[in-house]
Write an enzyme that holds these catalytic residues in place. Structure first.
Site, mmCIF file in Angstrom:
data_model
loop_
_atom_site.group_PDB
_atom_site.id
_atom_site.type_symbol
_atom_site.label_atom_id
_atom_site.label_comp_id
_atom_site.label_asym_id
_atom_site.label_seq_id
_atom_site.Cartn_x
_atom_site.Cartn_y
_atom_site.Cartn_z
ATOM 1 N N HIS A 1 41.633 52.026 47.145
ATOM 2 C CA HIS A 1 41.336 50.633 48.813
ATOM 3 C C HIS A 1 42.212 49.788 48.256
ATOM 4 C CE1 HIS A 1 40.767 48.853 52.082
ATOM 5 N NE2 HIS A 1 41.925 48.794 52.020
ATOM 6 N N GLU B 1 48.662 44.864 49.198
ATOM 7 C CA GLU B 1 47.309 44.770 48.195
ATOM 8 C C GLU B 1 47.770 43.891 47.413
ATOM 9 O OE1 GLU B 1 44.187 45.710 48.344
ATOM 10 O OE2 GLU B 1 44.568 46.356 50.261
ATOM 11 N N HIS C 1 46.001 39.939 47.282
ATOM 12 C CA HIS C 1 45.195 40.687 46.731
ATOM 13 C C HIS C 1 45.685 40.178 45.183
ATOM 14 C CE1 HIS C 1 42.212 41.168 49.927
ATOM 15 N NE2 HIS C 1 42.829 42.609 49.932
#
Length: 322
Positions: free
Chosen positions: A111, A164, A168
């Site tokens: 993930h 992502e 992040h």
């Protein structure tokens, strides 16, 4: 008198059409949280793309971007998801949602890697100038499509990687080992190949299509890795079942595996059990189902009358009452 009766029946029919045409969902789209009194709570950080516990468009993210934030962080959370549970969650939210499951059985997918402060959420979106460039991932694209896919299909996979990275990866850039797209995603692949969750669970006789306690799942991981993970479930209120959804491992800034103690992860909390502590949002007193197949939809049937049928109904009532 007949006209009044017709008017009453017509109003009643329209009321029934309006009320019965409105879908009512029984499934909880949040995760089941565990607290001292073991009551399910609404998760404040659900992706439910993890159903994820990684909120995509939260107000918190917007305010952080608008007013700035402290980009420092303490640990990296490496999250693997069980695709079957993820797909089930999406289908319950939208029955028409397509889902592309891995061809291999017992295959966990990535993930994300999420830089996180101890006892806090985030930071997120740390560098708006670090644009995502899919071409930079060409050397590892095939492996990413296998181990880090978007389960909604290949057409959206690039969107997942972009998300992502921007949310992040731009925060992970504080480390030299993760300061480019290629390094960031390559590290995820390295950890996925080193920490094969299906093998870790299999070593303790935990397989898909089985029911296990959270303690058994936690013990299997601690036995294999020697560190406390964070275990996340999706709770289906219609069936009264907790489904195993994600397992998260934590790493220091030196990229060493560490305990996830002190890491705030959505609605997961430390729960004291004989022999130690389990970090989870699963119901500590219930079995957790590790599904092998996406469960069938179980929605209530509803009256859904299109407008033309309403018109025909009114015509019939006029004929019947006049």
């Amino acid at each position: 008198m007949r006209s009044q009766r017709f008017l009453f029946v017509a109003i009643l029919a329209c009321f029934l059409v309006i009320t019965k045409s409105t879908p009512i969902s029984d499934i909880s789209d949040s995760d089941e949280s565990t607290s001292a009194n073991e009551k399910p709570q609404k998760s404040p950080d659900v992706d439910l793309g993890i159903f994820s516990m990684d909120a995509d468009d939260s107000l918190e993210d917007s305010f952080r971007e608008m007013y700035g934030q402290d980009h420092n962080w303490d640990v990296l959370i490496f999250t693997q998801q069980w695709p079957v549970t993820t797909c089930y969650h999406w289908r319950e939210e939208n029955p028409d949602q397509e889902c592309s499951l891995p061809q291999k059985k017992e295959f966990w997918t990535i993930h994300g890697i999420w830089p996180t402060k101890l006892h806090q959420m985030g930071p997120n979106f740390c560098n708006n100038s670090a644009n995502f460039s899919p071409d930079k991932l060409n050397p590892i694209e095939d492996r990413l499509e296998t181990f880090w896919p978007d389960l909604k299909g290949e057409d959206s996979t690039e969107w997942l990687w972009k998300h992502e990275w921007q949310k992040h990866g731009t925060c992970a850039m504080l480390l030299e080992e993760l300061d480019t797209e290629l390094k960031y995603f390559e590290q995820g692949l390295t950890w996925r190949e080193e920490y094969i969750m299906s093998g870790i669970l299999d070593a303790s006789d935990i397989h898909p299509d089985s029911n296990n306690t959270v303690a058994a799942i936690n013990n299997a991981i601690v036995k294999a890795l020697g560190k406390n993970p964070s275990i996340h479930c999706l709770y289906d209120g219609k069936r009264g079942i907790s489904y195993l959804a994600e397992i998260r491992l934590c790493f220091s800034k030196s990229l060493e595996l560490i305990d996830c103690d002190g890491v705030k992860q959505g609605d997961a909390v430390p729960v004291g059990v004989p022999g130690g502590t389990i970090i989870t949002n699963c119901h500590i007193g219930s079995l957790v189902h590790y599904p092998s197949l996406v469960p069938s939809l179980q929605r209530k049937s509803h009256w859904k009358l299109p407008l033309v049928n309403v018109y025909k109904l009114l015509q019939f009532l006029m004929w019947f009452t006049l």
